[in-house]
Design a protein around this motif. Structure first.
Motif, PDB file in Angstrom:
ATOM      1  N   LEU A 192       0.833  -1.201   0.000  1.00  4.02           N
ATOM      2  CA  LEU A 192       0.000   0.000   0.000  1.00  4.02           C
ATOM      3  C   LEU A 192       0.868   1.250   0.000  1.00  4.02           C
ATOM      4  O   LEU A 192       1.824   1.337   0.766  1.00  4.02           O
ATOM      5  CB  LEU A 192      -0.882   0.044   1.254  1.00  4.02           C
ATOM      6  N   PRO A 193       0.526   2.235  -0.851  1.00  8.23           N
ATOM      7  CA  PRO A 193       1.231   3.513  -0.767  1.00  8.23           C
ATOM      8  C   PRO A 193       0.956   4.162   0.594  1.00  8.23           C
ATOM      9  O   PRO A 193      -0.084   3.903   1.218  1.00  8.23           O
ATOM     10  CB  PRO A 193       0.603   4.346  -1.897  1.00  8.23           C
ATOM     11  N   ALA A 203      -2.609   5.257   1.967  1.00  8.61           N
ATOM     12  CA  ALA A 203      -3.691   4.657   1.173  1.00  8.61           C
ATOM     13  C   ALA A 203      -4.461   3.650   2.015  1.00  8.61           C
ATOM     14  O   ALA A 203      -3.982   3.165   3.032  1.00  8.61           O
ATOM     15  CB  ALA A 203      -3.124   3.980  -0.076  1.00  8.61           C
ATOM     16  N   THR A 254      -7.847   0.424   1.676  1.00  9.32           N
ATOM     17  CA  THR A 254      -8.433  -0.552   0.764  1.00  9.32           C
ATOM     18  C   THR A 254      -9.903  -0.756   1.097  1.00  9.32           C
ATOM     19  O   THR A 254     -10.370  -0.432   2.179  1.00  9.32           O
ATOM     20  CB  THR A 254      -7.745  -1.931   0.850  1.00  9.32           C
ATOM     21  N   CYS A 266      -2.000  -1.255  -8.912  1.00  7.81           N
ATOM     22  CA  CYS A 266      -2.148   0.131  -8.460  1.00  7.81           C
ATOM     23  C   CYS A 266      -3.586   0.469  -8.077  1.00  7.81           C
ATOM     24  O   CYS A 266      -3.820   1.257  -7.173  1.00  7.81           O
ATOM     25  CB  CYS A 266      -1.686   1.080  -9.556  1.00  7.81           C
ATOM     26  N   SER A 267      -4.562  -0.128  -8.783  1.00  8.83           N
ATOM     27  CA  SER A 267      -5.964   0.174  -8.471  1.00  8.83           C
ATOM     28  C   SER A 267      -6.663  -0.980  -7.768  1.00  8.83           C
ATOM     29  O   SER A 267      -7.619  -0.761  -7.028  1.00  8.83           O
ATOM     30  CB  SER A 267      -6.726   0.557  -9.740  1.00  8.83           C
ATOM     31  N   VAL A 269      -7.817  -0.334  -4.170  1.00  2.82           N
ATOM     32  CA  VAL A 269      -6.886   0.553  -3.485  1.00  2.82           C
ATOM     33  C   VAL A 269      -7.510   1.949  -3.448  1.00  2.82           C
ATOM     34  O   VAL A 269      -7.887   2.502  -4.483  1.00  2.82           O
ATOM     35  CB  VAL A 269      -5.520   0.591  -4.201  1.00  2.82           C
ATOM     36  N   LEU A 270      -7.650   2.501  -2.241  1.00  2.00           N
ATOM     37  CA  LEU A 270      -8.210   3.827  -2.051  1.00  2.00           C
ATOM     38  C   LEU A 270      -7.068   4.827  -1.884  1.00  2.00           C
ATOM     39  O   LEU A 270      -6.173   4.604  -1.045  1.00  2.00           O
ATOM     40  CB  LEU A 270      -9.107   3.851  -0.814  1.00  2.00           C
ATOM     41  N   PRO A 271      -7.035   5.905  -2.669  1.00  2.00           N
ATOM     42  CA  PRO A 271      -5.924   6.836  -2.575  1.00  2.00           C
ATOM     43  C   PRO A 271      -5.871   7.515  -1.202  1.00  2.00           C
ATOM     44  O   PRO A 271      -6.888   7.588  -0.505  1.00  2.00           O
ATOM     45  CB  PRO A 271      -6.216   7.859  -3.687  1.00  2.00           C
ATOM     46  N   PRO A 272      -4.696   8.012  -0.832  1.00  2.00           N
ATOM     47  CA  PRO A 272      -4.576   8.716   0.452  1.00  2.00           C
ATOM     48  C   PRO A 272      -5.544   9.896   0.514  1.00  2.00           C
ATOM     49  O   PRO A 272      -5.774  10.564  -0.501  1.00  2.00           O
ATOM     50  CB  PRO A 272      -3.124   9.202   0.466  1.00  2.00           C
ATOM     51  N   GLN A 273      -6.118  10.110   1.696  1.00  5.34           N
ATOM     52  CA  GLN A 273      -7.025  11.246   1.889  1.00  5.34           C
ATOM     53  C   GLN A 273      -6.220  12.443   2.351  1.00  5.34           C
ATOM     54  O   GLN A 273      -5.265  12.300   3.091  1.00  5.34           O
ATOM     55  CB  GLN A 273      -8.105  10.915   2.905  1.00  5.34           C
TER      56      GLN A 273
END
Length: 161
Positions: free
Chosen positions: A94-95, A98, A100, A130-131, A156-160
């Protein structure tokens, strides 16, 4: 001891189902040490999931079976096993920052685990995208008998922020 026995302000400091070391002999950090969980109050805290080992290719946890996560016949509930696998599987590749969201999960239950048994959950990445990510988690008794095998796909949910 259950999570209800621990004062609310201290719940983030303890893992309610394990002692100071796991059966594999390593010190157990608080569940907040699992990357990407956001700290206290999340599923690793509630389930008492201590991380034992993490490498870029594998994540291993070593929880004990807790009575309040068992069914009437005294075996760990399948939903608790699936939650354990899902929680462990979400932390790989996970970045920073990020998250999930599980979009698919398939579980086989060839064995059972009774209260007090030590388990090992090991996750390997099948697709570190990536997604979306695909993970396979094996949950075994300390002696090596397979309890559950879970294959899950996570968005994968991008960082908020």
């Amino acid at each position: 001891m259950s999570l209800a026995d621990i004062a609310p302000e201290r719940r983030h400091q303890v893992s309610p189902i394990v002692g100071p070391t796991s059966p594999i002999g390593c010190a157990l950090p608080p569940s907040a040490a699992i990357p990407g969980t956001g700290g206290r109050g999340h599923s690793p805290d509630v389930l008492g999931i201590p991380m034992a080992k993490a490498t870029p290719d594998k994540v291993v946890v070593a929880p004990a079976v807790r009575g309040d996560l068992c069914t009437i016949p005294g075996v760990m509930h399948g939903g608790a096993l699936m939650a354990l696998a899902d929680t462990v599987g979400r932390v790989m590749h996970l970045p920073q920052g990020a998250g999930t969201n599980t979009i698919e999960s398939k579980t086989n239950f060839p064995g059972a685990a009774a209260p007090g048994m030590w388990l090992t959950g090991e996750t390997k990445s099948l697709h570190p995208g990536c997604s979306t990510m695909v993970r396979q988690t094996r949950i075994q008794r300390k002696a090596g008998r397979l309890i559950a095998q879970v294959t899950g796909t996570q968005l994968v949910l991008p960082p908020q922020g």
